[in-house]
Scaffold this motif. Structure first.
Motif, PDB file in Angstrom:
ATOM      1  N   ARG A 291       0.920  -1.142   0.020  1.00  0.00           N
ATOM      2  CA  ARG A 291      -0.019  -0.096   0.020  1.00  0.00           C
ATOM      3  C   ARG A 291       0.887   1.168  -0.099  1.00  0.00           C
ATOM      4  NH1 ARG A 291      -2.022   2.838   4.497  1.00  0.00           N
ATOM      5  NH2 ARG A 291      -1.040   1.520   6.149  1.00  0.00           N
ATOM      6  N   TYR A 292       0.678   2.247  -0.787  1.00  0.00           N
ATOM      7  CA  TYR A 292       1.504   3.459  -0.910  1.00  0.00           C
ATOM      8  C   TYR A 292       1.065   4.187   0.378  1.00  0.00           C
ATOM      9  CZ  TYR A 292       2.591   2.420  -5.671  1.00  0.00           C
ATOM     10  OH  TYR A 292       3.161   1.948  -6.835  1.00  0.00           O
ATOM     11  N   VAL A 293       2.006   4.877   1.214  1.00  0.00           N
ATOM     12  CA  VAL A 293       1.723   5.376   2.408  1.00  0.00           C
ATOM     13  C   VAL A 293       2.403   6.784   2.443  1.00  0.00           C
ATOM     14  CG1 VAL A 293       1.549   3.227   3.656  1.00  0.00           C
ATOM     15  CG2 VAL A 293       3.467   4.470   3.656  1.00  0.00           C
ATOM     16  N   ASN A 294       1.717   7.759   3.545  1.00  0.00           N
ATOM     17  CA  ASN A 294       1.860   8.987   3.786  1.00  0.00           C
ATOM     18  C   ASN A 294       3.019   8.543   5.018  1.00  0.00           C
ATOM     19  OD1 ASN A 294       2.546  11.005   5.175  1.00  0.00           O
ATOM     20  ND2 ASN A 294       0.264  11.740   5.132  1.00  0.00           N
ATOM     21  N   PRO A 295       4.354   8.596   4.723  1.00  0.00           N
ATOM     22  CA  PRO A 295       5.173   8.261   5.655  1.00  0.00           C
ATOM     23  C   PRO A 295       5.328   9.053   7.202  1.00  0.00           C
ATOM     24  CG  PRO A 295       6.382   9.554   4.022  1.00  0.00           C
ATOM     25  CD  PRO A 295       4.978   9.515   3.584  1.00  0.00           C
TER      26      PRO A 295
END
Ligand code: GTQ
Length: 347
Positions: A245-249
């Protein structure tokens, strides 16, 4: 009125209600409040090389990126004609930018993602910083961020746009404005955001100013390497293969508050177990060939194709060769509202 009132009497009653902006709930209760999700969208597939690409290239001869502002062919769900939607909540399109062109800077409350399909080296500029784009890169332009796209390379560039246009329409919350120049001035060199926010570290006193990820470009090479390593080191998930899943780090949440995005690897010959979820999902094929079975429909896909699985449609993917699928959905919205559900196998 009683149970035996003739249908004609009821209809006559409804006809008298209508001019007063009244309608009988009992005629529509079960479609309004359905026992299970009933999406207006249907499963659909766009063959990139065979069908879509020639039309996209033809559009390049008809209108410039500047005149069009965004030269895009909308991927419209055949179950929702004329609505500029690929699912009830999301919009998708394929955008073409030719060598030397600029799609002028603007901003809007809609959030957008780009998933690069063809060409390499054109840029999207977001709030003063350019990201050079390669096939498979995932780029975000969060709500209200200034963005323009430019192609200083010698070849056409095409990417999949995913926007939350139908969600903003639902809320009547669309605002947009053009910038005062086609290309926004560059205020930071390329690579600045990845250095500050994309190395599992954050500037020490930095605090997020909003829910969207400060990393606006997620290069394919890194995501692909992560999937390859996962696949070497462990067993696949029965329903998803290897899926990230692409995340907001800064938060661990999705990269944007209204659109979630994913990248998954399916080993050659792998068939996923039946799965369904309430987030209708748009897939873009990056690598490999295979098929997705949804109800009695078989979607046969290959690189650069797009297909959509509507909410609560049980499906399985079968990879003929090792495959990588990008996908996006409204899952973050449903999660925030505690509405998201999934069902793995059986049922
Ligand atoms: O690149 O800003 O496909 O504003 C639709 C609306 C792309 C964009 C779309 C947009 C954009």
């Amino acid at each position: 009125m009683n149970d035996t009132a003739p249908a004609a009497d009821r209809q006559a009653f409804y006809d008298r209600l209508a001019p007063h902006n009244l309608a009988p709930l009992w005629e529509s209760l079960h479609s309004l409040v359905s026992r299970t999700p009933a999406s207006a969208a249907v499963p659909a597939h766009w063959d990139y090389d065979g069908v879509v690409r020639p039309y996209i290239m033809e559009s390049g001869a008809l209108i410039t990126a500047k005149e069009a502002e965004r030269r895009v062919l909308i991927l419209e769900n055949p179950g929702m004609p004329g609505q500029a939607s690929i699912t009830p909540s999301l919009y998708a399109g394929l955008q073409l930018i030719l060598p030397g062109e600029v799609a002028p800077a603007h901003r809007h409350t809609q959030s957008a993602l780009r998933f690069i399909v063809e060409g390499r080296g054109a840029y999207t500029a977001v709030d003063g910083e350019r990201a050079l784009m390669q096939p498979g890169d995932f780029v975000i332009t969060p709500s209200w961020s200034w963005h323009d796209h430019g192609n200083e390379t010698a070849t056409p560039m095409v990417w999949l746009d995913g926007l939350d246009i139908p969600i903003l329409k639902l809320f009547s919350a669309s605002f947009a404005e053009p910038a005062n120049a086609d290309s926004q001035s560059v205020t930071r060199p390329p690579g600045d955001s990845p250095a500050r926010y994309g190395q599992n570290m954050l500037p020490v006193d930095w605090r997020p100013s909003g829910p969207a990820s400060p990393v606006f470009s997620y290069p394919y090479a890194r995501s692909r390497e992560a999937l390859a390593t996962m696949a070497r080191n462990g067993a696949p998930d029965a329903c998803h293969g290897y899926k990230l899943r692409y995340v907001n780090p800064a938060t661990g949440g999705h990269a944007m508050p209204t659109i979630g995005a994913f990248l998954q690897l399916l080993p050659a010959g792998f068939a996923t177990a039946p799965y369904r979820a309430t987030d209708g999902t748009i897939f873009s094929v990056v690598e490999g060939e295979g098929e997705t079975l949804v109800g009695d429909i078989t979607i046969r896909w290959k690189p650069r194709d797009v297909f959509v699985i509507p909410s609560w449609h049980r499906h399985t993917h079968r990879a003929g060769s090792e495959a990588v699928l990008f996908s996006f959905s409204d899952r973050p919205v449903q999660e925030a509202l505690a509405l998201w559900r999934e069902e793995r196998a059986q049922g």
